[in-house]
Scaffold this motif. Structure first.
Motif, PDB file in Angstrom:
ATOM      1  N   GLU A  97       3.796  -9.201  -0.523  1.00 21.15           N
ATOM      2  CA  GLU A  97       3.809  -9.590  -1.935  1.00 21.15           C
ATOM      3  C   GLU A  97       2.882  -8.699  -2.768  1.00 21.15           C
ATOM      4  OE1 GLU A  97       4.195 -14.388  -1.343  1.00 21.15           O
ATOM      5  OE2 GLU A  97       2.641 -13.237  -0.321  1.00 21.15           O
ATOM      6  N   ALA A  98       3.288  -8.451  -4.005  1.00 22.55           N
ATOM      7  CA  ALA A  98       2.490  -7.604  -4.891  1.00 22.55           C
ATOM      8  C   ALA A  98       1.096  -8.174  -5.096  1.00 22.55           C
ATOM      9  CB  ALA A  98       3.211  -7.430  -6.229  1.00 22.55           C
ATOM     10  N   ASP A  99       0.983  -9.478  -5.251  1.00 21.90           N
ATOM     11  CA  ASP A  99      -0.337 -10.084  -5.460  1.00 21.90           C
ATOM     12  C   ASP A  99      -1.242  -9.869  -4.255  1.00 21.90           C
ATOM     13  OD1 ASP A  99       0.275 -10.931  -7.991  1.00 21.90           O
ATOM     14  OD2 ASP A  99       0.665 -13.030  -7.433  1.00 21.90           O
ATOM     15  N   ALA A 100      -0.668  -9.839  -3.058  1.00 23.38           N
ATOM     16  CA  ALA A 100      -1.472  -9.582  -1.861  1.00 23.38           C
ATOM     17  C   ALA A 100      -1.983  -8.148  -1.860  1.00 23.38           C
ATOM     18  CB  ALA A 100      -0.660  -9.865  -0.606  1.00 23.38           C
ATOM     19  N   TYR A 101      -1.139  -7.192  -2.291  1.00 17.51           N
ATOM     20  CA  TYR A 101      -1.590  -5.797  -2.343  1.00 17.51           C
ATOM     21  C   TYR A 101      -2.635  -5.592  -3.444  1.00 17.51           C
ATOM     22  CZ  TYR A 101       2.225  -4.721   0.852  1.00 17.51           C
ATOM     23  OH  TYR A 101       3.060  -4.678   1.955  1.00 17.51           O
ATOM     24  N   ARG A 102      -2.476  -6.282  -4.566  1.00 18.34           N
ATOM     25  CA  ARG A 102      -3.506  -6.190  -5.609  1.00 18.34           C
ATOM     26  C   ARG A 102      -4.821  -6.794  -5.123  1.00 18.34           C
ATOM     27  NH1 ARG A 102       1.108  -6.509  -9.254  1.00 18.34           N
ATOM     28  NH2 ARG A 102       1.284  -8.777  -8.980  1.00 18.34           N
ATOM     29  N   ARG A 103      -4.716  -7.868  -4.356  1.00 20.99           N
ATOM     30  CA  ARG A 103      -5.928  -8.460  -3.773  1.00 20.99           C
ATOM     31  C   ARG A 103      -6.584  -7.499  -2.799  1.00 20.99           C
ATOM     32  NH1 ARG A 103      -6.148 -14.495  -0.960  1.00 20.99           N
ATOM     33  NH2 ARG A 103      -8.213 -15.038  -1.765  1.00 20.99           N
ATOM     34  N   LEU A 104      -5.769  -6.772  -2.043  1.00 24.41           N
ATOM     35  CA  LEU A 104      -6.300  -5.761  -1.134  1.00 24.41           C
ATOM     36  C   LEU A 104      -7.102  -4.711  -1.903  1.00 24.41           C
ATOM     37  CD1 LEU A 104      -6.528  -4.351   1.624  1.00 24.41           C
ATOM     38  CD2 LEU A 104      -4.279  -3.335   1.194  1.00 24.41           C
TER      39      LEU A 104
END
Length: 265
Positions: free
Chosen positions: A56-63
Motif C-alpha cells: 500500500e502507498a501509505d505503508a511506503y510513505r510510512r517507510l
C-alpha cells in the motif's frame, strides 16, 4: 573493511494497523535506532524486500518517514509482498533500472554489491526473468576483477523447510549466471523468516530472519505444525575485506514467544 547492514521483511502497514499482531513500524524504528547507535560506521544499509505487508502507498510513505533518521545511506529492492508500481509512485522512478526493475549496483572498498529484484506480481515465489538475468550477467562481467556479494529477497537453494515451495523459481538459471563470476562471496536473502547458512554448488548462501515474525526449525523429522514466533527481530551485519566475508546476525529484539494461530487466520 567494507561494512554494511541488511534489513528484510519489514511488512509495514498504514498507521493504526498491525501485521499478524505485530507493530512492524515500531520494530523497524528500533532497528534504525540500533543501527545508528551500534553501526554508524557502516557504509550503507540494504533493504531486501517485503517492505510493505500489502503493497500500500501509505505503508511506503510510512517507510520513508521511519527511514529518515537512518544515519547511513540506504538502498532498496522488493519482495513478494511489495507492489512495484505503487512503490515507484512513492519513491520515484529513479529507483528502477532501464527495464523497470528495482536492481542496483554498489561499488565500495574493492567489492561489488548487487541488489536484485526477484519479485513478480501475483507470485509468492521468486522470479528472475531473462531481462533480470541478462542484467545480472552484465553486472558480474563488469566486476570480474573483484569479489561480489548478491542480495535479493527470495532464497534460491533448498533449505529442507516448508518455505522451499515458495523459493526462487528456476533457481538453476540464477546459479548458472552466478557461476560466470570467479568470486561470489555471498548470496544473502530474506523471505524465509529464519536464519540459515549453506553452500550450494560451491557458492555460500545465507538467509536472515528479518524484522517480522520468525518460524521454528521444522525439518521432516519434526512433528506437528511449524511454530511462528514473535522474534527475534534481526538484521545482518556484513564485514568484508580482500581475504574474508563475514555475515553476523544482530537480534535487535530478542523475543521468542510463540504466536497464536488466530493471528494468521
Amino acid at each position: 573493511m567494507l561494512k554494511f547492514i541488511v534489513l528484510s521483511d519489514l511488512h509495514l502497514v498504514p498507521e493504526g494497523r498491525v501485521s499478524n499482531g505485530l507493530d512492524t513500524a515500531e520494530r523497524l524504528a528500533l532497528a534504525i535506532e540500533s543501527i545508528n547507535r551500534d553501526h554508524a560506521d557502516a557504509d550503507f544499509c540494504l533493504l531486501a524486500g517485503d517492505l510493505a505487508d500489502r503493497g500500500e502507498a501509505d505503508a511506503y510513505r510510512r517507510l520513508q518517514t521511519i527511514l529518515a533518521p537512518l544515519g547511513v545511506p540506504h538502498h532498496i529492492t522488493l519482495g513478494n509482498h511489495d507492489n512495484r508500481p505503487v512503490f515507484l509512485d512513492v519513491f520515484g522512478t529513479d529507483e528502477a533500472d532501464e527495464n523497470g526493475f528495482i536492481n542496483k549496483v554498489i561499488d565500495a572498498k574493492g567489492y561489488r554489491v548487487i541488489l536484485l529484484d526477484s519479485s513478480e506480481p501475483g507470485k509468492v515465489s521468486g522470479i528472475l526473468c531473462d531481462k533480470r538475468l541478462d542484467w545480472l550477467k552484465a553486472r558480474l562481467a563488469e566486476a570480474s576483477d573483484r569479489p561480489v556479494i548478491v542480495v535479493l529477497h527470495h532464497h534460491a537453494n533448498d533449505l529442507a523447510l516448508p518455505v522451499d515451495v515458495i523459493k526462487l523459481e528456476e533457481a538453476e538459471r540464477f546459479l548458472a549466471v552466478l557461476k560466470t563470476h570467479p568470486d561470489i562471496r555471498q548470496v544473502i536473502a530474506g523471505h524465509v523468516h529464519i536464519t540459515t547458512t549453506g553452500v550450494w554448488h560451491g557458492i555460500p548462501f545465507t538467509t536472515l530472519a528479518g524484522s517480522h515474525y520468525n518460524v521454528s526449525l521444522h525439518l521432516e523429522s519434526v512433528g506437528g505444525e511449524q511454530k511462528r514466533l514473535e522474534g527475534p527481530a534481526q538484521y545482518a551485519v556484513v564485514l568484508a575485506d580482500e581475504q574474508s566475508t563475514l555475515v553476523h546476525f544482530n537480534d535487535y529484539i530478542d523475543r521468542h514467544l510463540q504466536m497464536a494461530p488466530a493471528l494468521f487466520g
